[in-house]
Design an enzyme around this catalytic site. Structure first.
Site, PDB file in Angstrom:
ATOM      1  N   ARG A   9       1.172  -1.531  -0.708  1.00  0.00           N
ATOM      2  CA  ARG A   9       0.234   0.484  -0.041  1.00  0.00           C
ATOM      3  C   ARG A   9       0.863   0.973  -0.007  1.00  0.00           C
ATOM      4  O   ARG A   9       0.714   2.273  -0.607  1.00  0.00           O
ATOM      5  CB  ARG A   9      -0.896   0.245   1.273  1.00  0.00           C
ATOM      6  N   GLY A  24     -13.065  -3.572   0.928  1.00  0.00           N
ATOM      7  CA  GLY A  24     -13.950  -3.425   1.355  1.00  0.00           C
ATOM      8  C   GLY A  24     -14.815  -2.068   0.163  1.00  0.00           C
ATOM      9  O   GLY A  24     -15.168  -2.419  -0.397  1.00  0.00           O
ATOM     10  N   GLY A  71     -10.102  -8.745   0.304  1.00  0.00           N
ATOM     11  CA  GLY A  71      -8.618  -8.814   0.869  1.00  0.00           C
ATOM     12  C   GLY A  71      -8.211 -10.677   0.833  1.00  0.00           C
ATOM     13  O   GLY A  71      -6.486 -10.116   0.409  1.00  0.00           O
ATOM     14  N   LYS A  87     -19.016 -15.894   3.134  1.00  0.00           N
ATOM     15  CA  LYS A  87     -20.545 -15.543   3.402  1.00  0.00           C
ATOM     16  C   LYS A  87     -21.051 -14.939   1.903  1.00  0.00           C
ATOM     17  O   LYS A  87     -20.228 -14.038   1.086  1.00  0.00           O
ATOM     18  CB  LYS A  87     -20.763 -14.106   4.357  1.00  0.00           C
TER      19      LYS A  87
HETATM   20  P1  ADP Z   1     -12.333 -11.585   0.457  1.00  0.00           P
HETATM   21  O1  ADP Z   1     -11.568 -10.711   1.449  1.00  0.00           O
HETATM   22  O2  ADP Z   1     -11.812 -12.020  -0.470  1.00  0.00           O
HETATM   23  O3  ADP Z   1     -13.512 -11.029  -0.025  1.00  0.00           O
HETATM   24  P2  ADP Z   1     -13.778 -12.990   1.779  1.00  0.00           P
HETATM   25  O4  ADP Z   1     -13.663 -12.102   3.411  1.00  0.00           O
HETATM   26  O5  ADP Z   1     -15.592 -13.005   1.789  1.00  0.00           O
HETATM   27  O6  ADP Z   1     -13.230 -12.811   0.881  1.00  0.00           O
HETATM   28  O7  ADP Z   1     -13.383 -14.848   2.105  1.00  0.00           O
HETATM   29  C1  ADP Z   1     -12.751 -15.341   2.198  1.00  0.00           C
HETATM   30  C2  ADP Z   1     -13.244 -16.281   3.480  1.00  0.00           C
HETATM   31  O8  ADP Z   1     -13.722 -17.166   3.239  1.00  0.00           O
HETATM   32  C3  ADP Z   1     -11.042 -17.172   4.167  1.00  0.00           C
HETATM   33  O9  ADP Z   1     -11.323 -16.903   5.425  1.00  0.00           O
HETATM   34  C4  ADP Z   1     -11.740 -18.394   3.230  1.00  0.00           C
HETATM   35  O10 ADP Z   1     -10.944 -19.348   4.741  1.00  0.00           O
HETATM   36  C5  ADP Z   1     -13.635 -18.419   3.721  1.00  0.00           C
HETATM   37  N1  ADP Z   1     -13.968 -19.722   2.712  1.00  0.00           N
HETATM   38  C6  ADP Z   1     -13.928 -20.111   1.436  1.00  0.00           C
HETATM   39  N2  ADP Z   1     -14.595 -21.261   1.272  1.00  0.00           N
HETATM   40  C7  ADP Z   1     -14.546 -21.036   2.890  1.00  0.00           C
HETATM   41  C8  ADP Z   1     -15.644 -22.771   2.521  1.00  0.00           C
HETATM   42  N3  ADP Z   1     -16.138 -23.385   1.891  1.00  0.00           N
HETATM   43  N4  ADP Z   1     -16.329 -23.333   3.817  1.00  0.00           N
HETATM   44  C9  ADP Z   1     -15.787 -22.397   5.337  1.00  0.00           C
HETATM   45  N5  ADP Z   1     -15.099 -21.147   5.037  1.00  0.00           N
HETATM   46  C10 ADP Z   1     -15.157 -21.346   3.446  1.00  0.00           C
HETATM   47 MG    MG Z   2     -11.711 -10.644   3.584  1.00  0.00          MG
END
Ligand code: ADP
Ligand code: MG
Length: 400
Positions: free
Chosen positions: A36, A373, A350, A197
């Site tokens: 960053r 975000g 992230g 989620k």
């Molecule tokens: P990003 O930061 O890229 O937007 P998120 O924060 O929404 O992604 O999600 C990342 C998290 O989702 C990771 O910690 C990962 O372990 C979790 N994750 C991915 N697939 C699964 C799964 N099948 N069951 C539980 N957690 C999961």
């Molecule tokens: Mg995340």
């Protein structure tokens, strides 16, 4: 971009307040990833080359309006100084007479770094008094903190009521890449979405439903879709209150002729732990009590051609629990495929960004967003306060 940038305003020899996002990971007071800080260098160098004097400001962590010693910006000022090859003075605080005094003594080419903006209670409530104090230190406001642009804070939004406000190069690059996805993507546009989620990503799915040609859905959120389709998903992560939403999304996608790829086979484990036993099963054969932790190899084979012929890919959220190597192959395979495709590729989020950086292939994507975000809210089609606050581009230079 519709918004004015530092090219559109006279900065020569002027005092410029630069809002950066230097919210870097720290471990025992040491910076573990300076991406960053590096991302802001083009803007800072451009300004310094024009003999501007800089007041640089950022937040770090969540001190919640109080001074927290472990969240002081001194290590960041030091790293920035190394990267720029010139001194970066640390201010005695965020605002107030002593800080303004130092700012007023800045000579062309000198840099003053303010203390952590979130030490001030007025920052997160967008207090106009604080915004005015920050503004009083400069003639021009430059926002290069895309990662904080979804927050209406004193240093991202309020300050623009007091100074001519323009975007830095990083902000410009982020807005242009994400706007391209929303406004004029090279088709087909394929959205790859995963992560934990569905509830945090539903608004993105909805906004992209009218724009995308195909969706690839993986990660924990795919489980809710699978359950909506009637599959037994064992003890997998699921959001029961989102099942109706998921069903509605699938129906609407079907009505529009938009292709949706859900997992066809999955990696399952009795628990989410590094040494857990794993199996690869079809989605209709998840053992009772087991958890879906990744997409399977046949799923990857099915989505590969879709990704390879995409004109644009936007990816947010890992395909599985990638933090555990045994559950990371789906995420890694998708990363490799998108990196190899000719599509204009944008990665936000992230954890997804962490995954491709860990693989050392981040440079093979066209745009890797510095704001998790913020990029999500942008893709939701919402206006971001930090961007909305900037001046519109006009003919000629903005008077400041
Ligand atoms: P990003 O930061 O890229 O937007 P998120 O924060 O929404 O992604 O999600 C990342 C998290 O989702 C990771 O910690 C990962 O372990 C979790 N994750 C991915 N697939 C699964 C799964 N099948 N069951 C539980 N957690 C999961
Ligand atoms: Mg995340």
């Amino acid at each position: 971009m519709q918004k004015a940038t530092i090219r559109d305003i006279d900065v020569d020899g002027r005092r410029v307040f630069v809002r950066t996002d230097f919210n870097v990971p720290l471990s025992d007071g040491r910076i573990t990833d300076d991406t960053r800080i590096r991302a802001a260098l083009p803007t800072l160098r451009y300004l310094l080359d024009r003999n501007a004097s800089l007041v640089v400001a950022s937040h770090l962590g969540r001190p919640k309006g109080k001074v927290v010693d472990s969240l002081r910006l001194a290590p960041i000022a030091e790293r920035l100084s190394e990267l720029l090859g010139r001194p970066v003075e640390m201010a005695p605080g965020v605002a107030g007479a002593a800080v303004r005094d130092e700012a007023s003594r800045l000579q062309p080419g000198e840099i003053l770094m303010l203390e952590n903006l979130r030490f001030e209670p007025g920052e997160e409530i967008n207090d106009d008094e604080l915004a005015g104090q920050l503004a009083s230190m400069a003639d021009v406001y430059v926002d290069d903190a895309f990662g904080a642009a979804h927050r209406a804070h004193a240093s991202t939004a309020g300050i623009a009521n007091h100074l001519p406000a323009v975007a830095g190069f990083l902000m410009e690059r982020e807005v242009e890449a994400l706007s391209k996805v929303l406004q004029n993507p090279v088709r087909p546009l394929v959205v790859v979405i995963g992560g934990a989620k569905i509830s945090t990503k539903m608004a993105v799915l909805r906004n992209l439903l009218g724009r995308a040609d195909a969706f690839v859905i993986g990660g924990g959120m795919a489980n809710t879709f699978l359950k909506a389709q009637g599959y037994e998903i064992g003890a997998s992560l699921v959001e029961d209150d989102q099942i109706e939403e998921a069903r509605l999304f699938l129906r609407q996608a079907d009505d529009k002729g938009v292709r949706v790829f859900l997992p066809f086979d999955v990696v399952v484990a009795p628990e989410v732990a590094p040494a857990a036993e794993t199996r690869i099963v079809a989605v209709n054969a998840v053992p009772d009590g087991w958890k879906i932790v990744d997409i399977g190899p046949q799923t990857i084979d099915r989505i590969e051609p879709e990704l390879m012929r995409a004109g644009t890919v936007v990816w947010n959220g890992p395909m599985g629990v990638f933090e555990i190597p045994a559950f990371a192959e789906g995420t890694r395979a998708v990363a490799r495929i998108v990196a190899a495709s000719n599509a204009f590729s944008v990665v936000g989020g992230g954890d997804s960004v962490a995954a491709i950086e860990e693989m050392g292939i981040a440079d093979q994507f066209d745009h890797v967003s510095t704001g998790g975000g913020a990029s999500l809210e942008f893709l939701e089609g919402r206006g971001l306060p930090g961007i909305d606050a900037l001046r519109e581009k006009v003919e000629g230079k903005i008077a400041g």
